[in-house]
Design a protein around this motif. Sequence first.
Motif, PDB file in Angstrom:
ATOM      1  N   THR A 137     -42.407  61.184  85.243  1.00 36.90           N
ATOM      2  CA  THR A 137     -41.595  59.994  84.979  1.00 36.90           C
ATOM      3  C   THR A 137     -40.377  60.345  84.127  1.00 36.90           C
ATOM      4  O   THR A 137     -39.256  59.897  84.392  1.00 36.90           O
ATOM      5  N   THR A 138     -40.594  61.160  83.100  1.00 33.97           N
ATOM      6  CA  THR A 138     -39.506  61.546  82.210  1.00 33.97           C
ATOM      7  C   THR A 138     -38.414  62.304  82.960  1.00 33.97           C
ATOM      8  O   THR A 138     -37.217  62.024  82.796  1.00 33.97           O
ATOM      9  N   ASN A 141     -36.395  59.941  85.148  1.00 33.60           N
ATOM     10  CA  ASN A 141     -35.480  59.134  84.335  1.00 33.60           C
ATOM     11  C   ASN A 141     -34.302  59.960  83.824  1.00 33.60           C
ATOM     12  O   ASN A 141     -33.141  59.508  83.860  1.00 33.60           O
ATOM     13  N   TYR A 142     -34.586  61.163  83.336  1.00 34.65           N
ATOM     14  CA  TYR A 142     -33.530  62.002  82.785  1.00 34.65           C
ATOM     15  C   TYR A 142     -32.546  62.442  83.867  1.00 34.65           C
ATOM     16  O   TYR A 142     -31.346  62.558  83.616  1.00 34.65           O
ATOM     17  N   ARG A 144     -31.682  60.723  86.511  1.00 31.62           N
ATOM     18  CA  ARG A 144     -30.827  59.568  86.763  1.00 31.62           C
ATOM     19  C   ARG A 144     -29.773  59.418  85.676  1.00 31.62           C
ATOM     20  O   ARG A 144     -28.595  59.177  85.961  1.00 31.62           O
ATOM     21  N   ARG A 145     -30.195  59.572  84.443  1.00 29.75           N
ATOM     22  CA  ARG A 145     -29.264  59.403  83.319  1.00 29.75           C
ATOM     23  C   ARG A 145     -28.254  60.546  83.263  1.00 29.75           C
ATOM     24  O   ARG A 145     -27.068  60.307  82.965  1.00 29.75           O
ATOM     25  N   ALA A 148     -25.660  59.926  85.826  1.00 29.63           N
ATOM     26  CA  ALA A 148     -24.751  58.865  85.397  1.00 29.63           C
ATOM     27  C   ALA A 148     -23.741  59.383  84.381  1.00 29.63           C
ATOM     28  O   ALA A 148     -22.549  59.041  84.426  1.00 29.63           O
ATOM     29  N   THR A 223     -30.515  61.357  77.066  1.00 20.33           N
ATOM     30  CA  THR A 223     -31.928  60.993  77.163  1.00 20.33           C
ATOM     31  C   THR A 223     -32.270  59.625  76.579  1.00 20.33           C
ATOM     32  O   THR A 223     -33.267  59.018  76.981  1.00 20.33           O
ATOM     33  N   TYR A 225     -30.424  56.649  76.373  1.00 17.02           N
ATOM     34  CA  TYR A 225     -29.774  55.415  76.806  1.00 17.02           C
ATOM     35  C   TYR A 225     -29.829  55.278  78.320  1.00 17.02           C
ATOM     36  O   TYR A 225     -29.978  56.268  79.047  1.00 17.02           O
ATOM     37  N   ASP A 226     -29.690  54.035  78.797  1.00 22.17           N
ATOM     38  CA  ASP A 226     -29.689  53.833  80.240  1.00 22.17           C
ATOM     39  C   ASP A 226     -28.313  54.154  80.811  1.00 22.17           C
ATOM     40  O   ASP A 226     -27.352  54.449  80.089  1.00 22.17           O
ATOM     41  N   GLU A 227     -28.223  54.079  82.134  1.00 21.44           N
ATOM     42  CA  GLU A 227     -27.008  54.517  82.817  1.00 21.44           C
ATOM     43  C   GLU A 227     -25.776  53.701  82.429  1.00 21.44           C
ATOM     44  O   GLU A 227     -24.671  54.240  82.287  1.00 21.44           O
ATOM     45  N   ASP A 229     -25.162  52.115  79.541  1.00 22.73           N
ATOM     46  CA  ASP A 229     -24.730  52.483  78.188  1.00 22.73           C
ATOM     47  C   ASP A 229     -24.082  53.870  78.165  1.00 22.73           C
ATOM     48  O   ASP A 229     -23.116  54.105  77.425  1.00 22.73           O
TER      49      ASP A 229
END
Length: 246
Positions: A137-138, A141-142, A144-145, A148, A223, A225-227, A229
């Motif tokens: 999962t990490t 997520n990373y 994707r970020r 971005a 790591t 913040y979302d895309e 931000d």
Amino acid sequence: VALAVEFDFFVFADDVYHLLDWSPTPVERLVALDPAYIAATDAPVDLNYDPAADADPTYTGGEAPAEATAARVVSVSSFTKILAPGLRVGWLEAAPALVDRLAARGYVVSGGGVAPLASQISSRVVASGDLDACLATTCANYKRRCDALLAACDAASDVLEPLCRPTGGFFVWCRLKGGISATALLEACAGEVAFLAGGACDSGGDALGGAAALDEHVRLCFTMYDEVDLAEGVARIARAARRISV
């Protein structure tokens, strides 16, 4: 590794980000190139083996066994990066003879162990299989970020140039174009966005040109913040860079 054997030194490899890897072909660790480690990985695995419990209580240092001196690489990793920042505990991987020497040291066998509570939490997460799911999962997520953040840097290519396009880890390093100082840029961004000026990573050496060259670079973390931000943060950095470059 060959140089370590030839000139009789050890390599301590900082592998704390190694498992945070979403590349098609993950980079092999240096420890995997150590002949003594390779030989050990081909041997049967004893999951009940505890090097600290089995350590020789009479060992006081001095001459090492030949098996330990043949090993050259120690991989250093941390649960802080892959599980939870508050778990200030990590682990070492090396050929068994070298691990045995490290485990026989007083700070390991003196009774209390090393970070016993955090170690128990971490070991139970590993044993349960939950760490594998957490890592999957990490990394997703990373990735994707990171993508971005890189896209936002591409949109600000007049002032920011990524040194590479990471496929793992925490950070994107960028060169500031137009001779902009990272220290001055950080001051211009005060109250709007934060980043690490490259000069903060100066170790005092001159192989890369020292602090002056590093001050032409910034380290951006993707790591936390979302895309949305992340894109806004890069946009603020770019606006401030354009202001001070005029």
